[in-house]
Design a protein around this motif. Sequence first.
Motif, PDB file in Angstrom:
ATOM      1  N   LYS A  46       0.656   0.572  -7.005  1.00 50.05           N
ATOM      2  CA  LYS A  46       1.954  -0.045  -7.346  1.00 50.05           C
ATOM      3  C   LYS A  46       1.815  -1.532  -7.681  1.00 50.05           C
ATOM      4  O   LYS A  46       2.743  -2.136  -8.206  1.00 50.05           O
ATOM      5  N   CYS A  47       0.701  -2.115  -7.374  1.00 47.72           N
ATOM      6  CA  CYS A  47       0.521  -3.565  -7.539  1.00 47.72           C
ATOM      7  C   CYS A  47       0.417  -3.927  -9.008  1.00 47.72           C
ATOM      8  O   CYS A  47      -0.334  -3.317  -9.762  1.00 47.72           O
ATOM      9  N   LYS A  48       1.170  -4.967  -9.402  1.00 43.08           N
ATOM     10  CA  LYS A  48       1.133  -5.454 -10.801  1.00 43.08           C
ATOM     11  C   LYS A  48       0.350  -6.761 -10.908  1.00 43.08           C
ATOM     12  O   LYS A  48       0.400  -7.418 -11.941  1.00 43.08           O
ATOM     13  N   GLN A  49      -0.329  -7.142  -9.826  1.00 40.41           N
ATOM     14  CA  GLN A  49      -1.136  -8.361  -9.808  1.00 40.41           C
ATOM     15  C   GLN A  49      -0.313  -9.591 -10.205  1.00 40.41           C
ATOM     16  O   GLN A  49      -0.797 -10.470 -10.918  1.00 40.41           O
ATOM     17  N   CYS A  50       0.905  -9.638  -9.744  1.00 38.16           N
ATOM     18  CA  CYS A  50       1.775 -10.782 -10.076  1.00 38.16           C
ATOM     19  C   CYS A  50       1.419 -12.013  -9.251  1.00 38.16           C
ATOM     20  O   CYS A  50       1.821 -13.127  -9.568  1.00 38.16           O
ATOM     21  N   MET A  51       0.698 -11.830  -8.151  1.00 46.99           N
ATOM     22  CA  MET A  51       0.196 -12.927  -7.299  1.00 46.99           C
ATOM     23  C   MET A  51       1.268 -13.632  -6.468  1.00 46.99           C
ATOM     24  O   MET A  51       1.024 -14.690  -5.922  1.00 46.99           O
ATOM     25  N   LEU A  52       2.443 -13.051  -6.373  1.00 43.67           N
ATOM     26  CA  LEU A  52       3.475 -13.693  -5.546  1.00 43.67           C
ATOM     27  C   LEU A  52       3.098 -13.680  -4.064  1.00 43.67           C
ATOM     28  O   LEU A  52       3.423 -14.598  -3.325  1.00 43.67           O
ATOM     29  N   CYS A  53       2.425 -12.625  -3.633  1.00 47.45           N
ATOM     30  CA  CYS A  53       2.133 -12.512  -2.198  1.00 47.45           C
ATOM     31  C   CYS A  53       1.068 -13.490  -1.729  1.00 47.45           C
ATOM     32  O   CYS A  53       1.153 -14.021  -0.617  1.00 47.45           O
ATOM     33  N   CYS A  54       0.071 -13.747  -2.555  1.00 46.49           N
ATOM     34  CA  CYS A  54      -1.119 -14.508  -2.097  1.00 46.49           C
ATOM     35  C   CYS A  54      -0.774 -15.888  -1.539  1.00 46.49           C
ATOM     36  O   CYS A  54      -1.187 -16.202  -0.421  1.00 46.49           O
ATOM     37  N   LYS A  68      -7.744 -11.197  -9.535  1.00 46.72           N
ATOM     38  CA  LYS A  68      -7.075 -10.028  -8.955  1.00 46.72           C
ATOM     39  C   LYS A  68      -7.006 -10.153  -7.443  1.00 46.72           C
ATOM     40  O   LYS A  68      -7.969 -10.592  -6.814  1.00 46.72           O
ATOM     41  N   ARG A  69      -5.884  -9.759  -6.888  1.00 52.00           N
ATOM     42  CA  ARG A  69      -5.807  -9.742  -5.432  1.00 52.00           C
ATOM     43  C   ARG A  69      -6.557  -8.524  -4.912  1.00 52.00           C
ATOM     44  O   ARG A  69      -6.540  -7.450  -5.509  1.00 52.00           O
ATOM     45  N   LEU A  70      -7.205  -8.704  -3.780  1.00 54.31           N
ATOM     46  CA  LEU A  70      -7.970  -7.617  -3.165  1.00 54.31           C
ATOM     47  C   LEU A  70      -7.234  -7.139  -1.924  1.00 54.31           C
ATOM     48  O   LEU A  70      -6.126  -7.591  -1.636  1.00 54.31           O
ATOM     49  N   VAL A  86       8.018 -10.464   0.045  1.00 58.39           N
ATOM     50  CA  VAL A  86       8.082 -11.124  -1.268  1.00 58.39           C
ATOM     51  C   VAL A  86       7.630 -10.220  -2.405  1.00 58.39           C
ATOM     52  O   VAL A  86       7.906 -10.521  -3.565  1.00 58.39           O
ATOM     53  N   CYS A  87       6.930  -9.142  -2.098  1.00 53.51           N
ATOM     54  CA  CYS A  87       6.416  -8.288  -3.179  1.00 53.51           C
ATOM     55  C   CYS A  87       7.576  -7.586  -3.892  1.00 53.51           C
ATOM     56  O   CYS A  87       8.313  -6.813  -3.284  1.00 53.51           O
ATOM     57  N   PRO A  88       7.735  -7.820  -5.207  1.00 53.74           N
ATOM     58  CA  PRO A  88       8.855  -7.204  -5.927  1.00 53.74           C
ATOM     59  C   PRO A  88       8.607  -5.746  -6.325  1.00 53.74           C
ATOM     60  O   PRO A  88       9.488  -5.094  -6.884  1.00 53.74           O
ATOM     61  N   PHE A  89       7.402  -5.230  -6.075  1.00 55.41           N
ATOM     62  CA  PHE A  89       7.040  -3.902  -6.570  1.00 55.41           C
ATOM     63  C   PHE A  89       6.737  -2.907  -5.448  1.00 55.41           C
ATOM     64  O   PHE A  89       6.124  -1.863  -5.691  1.00 55.41           O
ATOM     65  N   ASP A  90       7.127  -3.232  -4.223  1.00 59.84           N
ATOM     66  CA  ASP A  90       6.887  -2.343  -3.076  1.00 59.84           C
ATOM     67  C   ASP A  90       5.421  -1.931  -2.964  1.00 59.84           C
ATOM     68  O   ASP A  90       5.107  -0.781  -2.638  1.00 59.84           O
ATOM     69  N   ALA A  91       4.549  -2.874  -3.256  1.00 55.99           N
ATOM     70  CA  ALA A  91       3.118  -2.566  -3.202  1.00 55.99           C
ATOM     71  C   ALA A  91       2.513  -2.875  -1.837  1.00 55.99           C
ATOM     72  O   ALA A  91       1.305  -2.730  -1.654  1.00 55.99           O
ATOM     73  N   ILE A  92       3.355  -3.338  -0.899  1.00 55.34           N
ATOM     74  CA  ILE A  92       2.863  -3.612   0.457  1.00 55.34           C
ATOM     75  C   ILE A  92       3.830  -2.958   1.436  1.00 55.34           C
ATOM     76  O   ILE A  92       5.030  -3.220   1.413  1.00 55.34           O
ATOM     77  N   GLU A  93       3.276  -2.099   2.269  1.00 58.54           N
ATOM     78  CA  GLU A  93       4.092  -1.424   3.289  1.00 58.54           C
ATOM     79  C   GLU A  93       3.632  -1.880   4.668  1.00 58.54           C
ATOM     80  O   GLU A  93       2.429  -1.918   4.945  1.00 58.54           O
TER      81      GLU A  93
HETATM   82  S1  SF4 Z   1       3.322  -9.431  -4.722  1.00 55.57           S
HETATM   83 FE1  SF4 Z   1       3.006  -7.199  -4.786  1.00 55.57          FE
HETATM   84  S2  SF4 Z   1       2.677  -6.720  -6.957  1.00 55.57           S
HETATM   85 FE2  SF4 Z   1       2.376  -8.931  -6.695  1.00 55.57          FE
HETATM   86  S3  SF4 Z   1       0.147  -9.172  -6.346  1.00 55.57           S
HETATM   87 FE3  SF4 Z   1       1.131  -9.023  -4.327  1.00 55.57          FE
HETATM   88  S4  SF4 Z   1       1.002  -6.821  -3.842  1.00 55.57           S
HETATM   89 FE4  SF4 Z   1       0.636  -7.007  -6.011  1.00 55.57          FE
END
Ligand code: SF4
Length: 99
Positions: A46-54, A68-70, A86-93
């Motif tokens: 689901k991750c779009k590599q938007c980098m908001l989380c890092c 790329k985030r790992l 903060v993840c807009p794509f539900d890529a972190i549960e």
């Molecule tokens: S905020 Fe979500 S979609 Fe963006 S890089 Fe992090 S895990 Fe991936």
Amino acid sequence: MSNIKIDETISWRDITPGGDIVAKGNSVEFKTGDWRTMRPVFKEDKCKQCMLCCPTCPDMSIPVKDGKRLDFNFDHCKGCGICAAVCPFDAIEMVKEEK
Ligand code: SF4
Ligand code: SF4
């Protein structure tokens, strides 16, 4: 269960007052993720590599390599859940930590 091994040869006389860590630049040596009660799970599909989380992680536990985030660094992640919020794509549960 914690995997921490206690060195019983060290007495209170050998440590600093209050157990303060006075050397600089050594936080990486202290694995502080072992008291986490929640754990983030990276849903890579689901991750779009938007980098908001890092940059929002207070413990710098989301490594980035070659743009790329790992997966998470669980030696230092505290399970606070900011990255999931903060993840807009539900890529972190966030799930309950099982140890
Ligand atoms: S905020 Fe979500 S979609 Fe963006 S890089 Fe992090 S895990 Fe991936
Ligand atoms: S749960 Fe908190 S400490 Fe762990 S990676 Fe996410 S923001 Fe960082």
